[in-house]
Design an enzyme around this catalytic site. Structure first.
Site, mmCIF file in Angstrom:
data_model
loop_
_atom_site.group_PDB
_atom_site.id
_atom_site.type_symbol
_atom_site.label_atom_id
_atom_site.label_comp_id
_atom_site.label_asym_id
_atom_site.label_seq_id
_atom_site.Cartn_x
_atom_site.Cartn_y
_atom_site.Cartn_z
ATOM 1 N N ASP A 98 0.813 -1.269 -0.060
ATOM 2 C CA ASP A 98 0.038 0.068 0.007
ATOM 3 C C ASP A 98 0.679 1.249 -0.128
ATOM 4 O OD1 ASP A 98 -2.035 -1.782 0.106
ATOM 5 O OD2 ASP A 98 -2.554 -1.170 2.248
ATOM 6 N N ASP A 104 -15.172 -2.888 -1.570
ATOM 7 C CA ASP A 104 -14.956 -2.616 -0.024
ATOM 8 C C ASP A 104 -16.021 -2.338 0.637
ATOM 9 O OD1 ASP A 104 -12.204 -2.915 -0.951
ATOM 10 O OD2 ASP A 104 -12.200 -0.770 -1.520
#
Length: 448
Positions: free
Chosen positions: A212, A333
């Site tokens: 990330d 998500d």
């Protein structure tokens, strides 16, 4: 008149590609084909068909009359993780150009594709056709396809929905079909059905180590909060190389700044990761138009993850999936089952499972499902939601959010034996913190 139906196993010649694009364009203008309402142009069509040859689960068949391509169809096999469905194959993208109809060519093409399905070991071939295509419906029925249910095609140009019809044909012989049906529903000692996963053994799950990116560095967030980030490395390329040397074969990269900004932000870091390793990279975060998708695929990224745009611009997802088959993944998500967007800053009223079904219909290669409340918390995956989603889909689901121990991966592996649609897991903080070693994670999942 000479009619030839053949499977395409290598790139088409320029003349063949031009003829195929001409036939497809004519079919679209005549009322449908491949989901397009208007012809997208030869460049997009060429990219689509070239991409098909790279997708292991798809076989492209073409129909020639006197050497000229005038029709085509595809056989789509379930993903390798779907052993329970391995005996089925879907016939899709089937058409004969309007100027070549009425001469029995469609029947010849379908019969050739049925033989191809048999050769790959399929027992059942499925199809779906719009109810407005009466000639096609009659053709399928005359070849023994039985209607077993409706499907709705939602037009995107303001017109009314057009219903579709599902059909299926048993292509195995009587005795072979009986053996197959008993093998997928054989009772165990307690009288419960035993799936083919039990008898054949479940294939390994994929491990996707996460990188990330925030401000050019490797970080991990808690519950998706940018203010709650833990910094791990200033050298994303070196981190990617470490994952490769440890035995990983895939990388999951997210541009966190990009997810919030709506455009790619950590460009140098992403490019350095792609150049540093030969591993396939799936990339998400701020990719919201075709130009960005094409830019990253040309730069060497293997798969593009579309998240917020899946909710706000589903037609883009559909176009991208057609243009780059096998290379578009939907990232879903959710907070307690509700889809979140804009870097998880906004929560919609859309249910995660509903979006997953829409994305499957759009043609994405897989779904990455993350329960945000667990992400970065090391408390374990949301196995219930993940399994429920995987049971509803025929494309793979990759689990994400919350892996903190080897037991969490063991639990996922156990669930995946009963729900073969679960194909892998994304792991981040637990690897960086040393709570899980890469070797142990790969051993537990049985694949990388």
């Amino acid at each position: 008149m000479t009619v030839v139906c053949e499977r395409v196993v290598s790139s088409l010649s320029p003349d063949d590609m031009e003829a195929l694009c001409e036939a497809v364009t004519a079919g679209i203008l005549d009322g449908g084909g491949f989901g397009w309402l208007q012809p997208p142009g030869n460049q997009a069509l060429e990219r689509y068909f070239e991409g098909l040859l790279l997708v292991q689960e798809r076989s492209l068949y073409v129909l020639r009359e006197d050497g000229i391509i005038c029709g085509a169809g595809q056989l789509v096999r379930p993903p390798s993780s779907y052993e329970a469905h391995a005996a089925t194959v879907n016939l899709t993208g089937f058409f004969v150009a309007p100027y070549a109809r009425g001469r029995g060519l469609g029947r010849a093409l379908i019969q050739a594709m049925i033989q191809g399905a048999k050769a790959m070991g399929s027992k059942v071939i499925n199809c779906d056709v719009r109810e407005t295509h009466a000639a096609a419906i009659g053709l399928f029925r005359s070849l023994g396809f039985e209607h077993w249910g409706p499907q709705t095609y939602f037009e995107r140009n303001g017109g009314p929905p057009v219903r579709g019809l599902f059909g299926a044909k048993l292509i195995a012989g009587e005795h072979e079909a009986a053996r197959w049906q008993s093998s997928i529903a054989a009772p165990d000692a307690g009288g419960a059905p035993v799936s083919s996963e039990t008898t054949k053994g479940h294939q390994g799950l994929m491990l996707y180590p996460a990188i990330d990116l925030k401000d050019g560095a490797c970080v991990r967030l808690r519950r998706g909060e940018m203010e709650d980030a833990t910094h791990y490395s200033d050298d994303p390329a070196a981190q990617a190389k470490l994952f490769e040397e440890a035995g990983c074969r895939h990388l999951h990269v997210v541009d966190l700044n990009g997810a919030f900004a709506g455009k790619s932000t950590n460009v140098p870091a992403i490019e350095s990761i792609v150049k540093a390793t030969g591993l396939p990279v799936q990339l998400g975060g701020g990719i919201r138009d075709m130009a960005a998708i094409e830019r990253w695929l040309e730069a060497g990224v293997s798969r593009i993850i579309l998240g917020s745009v899946a909710v706000k611009d589903p037609e883009l997802v559909r176009q991208a999936a057609r243009a780059f088959p096998g290379q578009i993944v939907a990232g879903i998500d959710a907070r307690q089952g509700r889809v979140a967007t804009e870097g998880w800053a906004e929560v919609s009223e859309l249910e995660a499972n509903d979006l997953a079904l829409r994305m499957e219909d759009a043609g994405v290669a897989a779904i990455i499902f993350t329960e945000i409340t667990r992400d970065g918390m090391l408390a374990g995956l949301d196995l219930e939601q993940t399994a429920d989603m995987a049971r509803r889909l025929s494309i793979p689901v990759i689990a994400s959010g919350g892996v903190g121990t080897l037991d969490h991966l063991r639990d996922l592996r156990t669930i995946a034996r009963d729900v073969p649609g679960i194909s892998g897991a994304i792991v981040g903080r637990a690897l960086y913190d040393g709570r899980i070693s890469l070797k142990d994670a790969l051993d537990v999942l049985g694949s990388c």
